[in-house]
Write a protein that holds these residues in place. Sequence first.
Motif, short mmCIF file in Angstrom:
data_model
loop_
_atom_site.label_atom_id
_atom_site.label_comp_id
_atom_site.label_asym_id
_atom_site.label_seq_id
_atom_site.Cartn_x
_atom_site.Cartn_y
_atom_site.Cartn_z
N LEU A 112 -18.98 0.45 -5.99
CA LEU A 112 -18.03 -0.65 -4.87
C LEU A 112 -18.29 -2.06 -5.47
O LEU A 112 -19.01 -2.46 -5.66
CB LEU A 112 -18.38 -0.95 -3.45
CG LEU A 112 -17.61 -2.14 -2.65
CD1 LEU A 112 -16.20 -1.50 -2.39
CD2 LEU A 112 -18.59 -1.93 -1.67
N SER A 161 -2.59 -2.51 -11.66
CA SER A 161 -2.22 -0.91 -10.59
C SER A 161 -2.77 -0.34 -12.39
O SER A 161 -1.41 -0.30 -12.80
CB SER A 161 -1.06 -0.97 -9.44
OG SER A 161 -1.13 0.49 -9.46
N LYS A 218 -10.42 -1.35 1.85
CA LYS A 218 -10.44 -0.32 0.73
C LYS A 218 -11.08 0.18 2.47
O LYS A 218 -12.30 0.32 3.38
CB LYS A 218 -11.42 0.01 -0.58
CG LYS A 218 -10.84 -1.57 -0.92
CD LYS A 218 -9.41 -0.52 -1.91
CE LYS A 218 -8.61 -1.07 -2.52
NZ LYS A 218 -7.62 -2.46 -2.45
N ALA A 220 1.00 -1.03 0.10
CA ALA A 220 -0.16 -0.15 0.22
C ALA A 220 0.65 1.00 0.15
O ALA A 220 1.93 1.42 1.10
CB ALA A 220 -1.46 0.18 1.53
N ASP A 228 -8.66 -8.33 1.89
CA ASP A 228 -8.37 -6.94 0.57
C ASP A 228 -9.22 -6.00 1.89
O ASP A 228 -10.17 -6.35 2.36
CB ASP A 228 -9.37 -6.59 -0.10
CG ASP A 228 -8.91 -5.57 -0.95
OD1 ASP A 228 -7.79 -4.82 -0.49
OD2 ASP A 228 -8.79 -4.89 -1.90
N ALA A 269 -12.66 -2.86 -5.33
CA ALA A 269 -12.49 -1.52 -6.17
C ALA A 269 -13.05 -0.33 -6.03
O ALA A 269 -14.64 -0.86 -5.83
CB ALA A 269 -12.04 -2.23 -7.79
N ILE A 270 -12.78 0.59 -5.58
CA ILE A 270 -13.94 1.83 -5.20
C ILE A 270 -13.98 3.00 -6.30
O ILE A 270 -12.63 3.48 -6.98
CB ILE A 270 -14.19 2.31 -4.17
CG1 ILE A 270 -14.18 1.44 -2.91
CG2 ILE A 270 -14.32 3.70 -4.05
CD1 ILE A 270 -13.71 2.01 -1.48
N GLU A 303 -3.94 -0.73 4.03
CA GLU A 303 -5.35 0.10 3.47
C GLU A 303 -4.80 1.44 4.38
O GLU A 303 -4.67 1.47 5.80
CB GLU A 303 -6.54 0.19 3.47
CG GLU A 303 -7.27 1.63 3.00
CD GLU A 303 -7.40 1.54 1.24
OE1 GLU A 303 -5.56 1.54 1.27
OE2 GLU A 303 -7.87 2.15 1.16
#
Length: 302
Positions: free
Chosen positions: A155, A231, A107, A23, A105, A147-148, A65
Amino acid sequence: MLKIQVNKLYTLTGHNDCIYALAEAPDPRYFFTGSGDGMVVAWDLDNPADGRLVAKVGHSVYALEVDIEKNHLIIGHNFEGIHVIDLENQKELWSVNLTSQSIFDIKIFGNDIFVATADGVITVVDRIKRSVRKHIKISEKSVRVLAIDPSRNYLAAGLSDHSVKVFDLQTLQPLHSLNAHTNSVFALGFAPNAKIMVSGGRDAHLKIWDTSDFSLKESIVAHMYAINYLSFREDGRYFVTCSMDKSIKVWDTETLKLLKVIDKARYAGHGTSINKVLWSTYNQQIISISDDRKISIWNLEF
């Protein structure tokens, strides 16, 4: 044809087990790694040789995160929960015991911390109240990646049931269930400045989704083995994928053409599965982490 010059700048060592989590810090000059050894380490892109231990937990760390607004680091502690570290004072502020499962994960959006776990649940933690707000059971199989897209209020979650599920970011109501992969989905990302979402996984395929209606635009045989992560570059023009096949691949977001393969044979790359990759917003270098317990830093010249 666009030519890309690849230079491997650094190989960083210090972890005693496979490195799973990566991160960027609130100050993007720094980044964090988390490993099977339970260590979370901070690294400085300007002086990368020596990492600094931030935390040590009792189980593997698969997920990290950052809370940019509060300058906090959120650590996913497998079989336990999350630990929140104040980066300025270098101490733990609070923790929540969430699960007896692996945390794959994490977020953050607004006051919500979304935690994806192996029991098919997304747990929503209120970062102000420091308590669980909601458990959303979305599958019998693991939630592997989140993922956002705040600009379009989405979302998304990639799952071991082979699906990608899309939710309204505010209400958390389900919007779409996308079923194009033939195995677990590990990699997921919304393109900055383009109306697409990219997913990848154990089937070694990339799926390109049109975010106006989440129709499937394209399917690409992208790697030899599982795609572990992806990424985007900050401007969204390019993205990188990494794989169990030990390679990093660079893609053009608009044309979806493969631009470069970075591997052991050509560039002294990783010797085992590459678990995560990050396109730095600090200096546009690429950071990769692997089962070989090493961190590599790459410079790409276009």
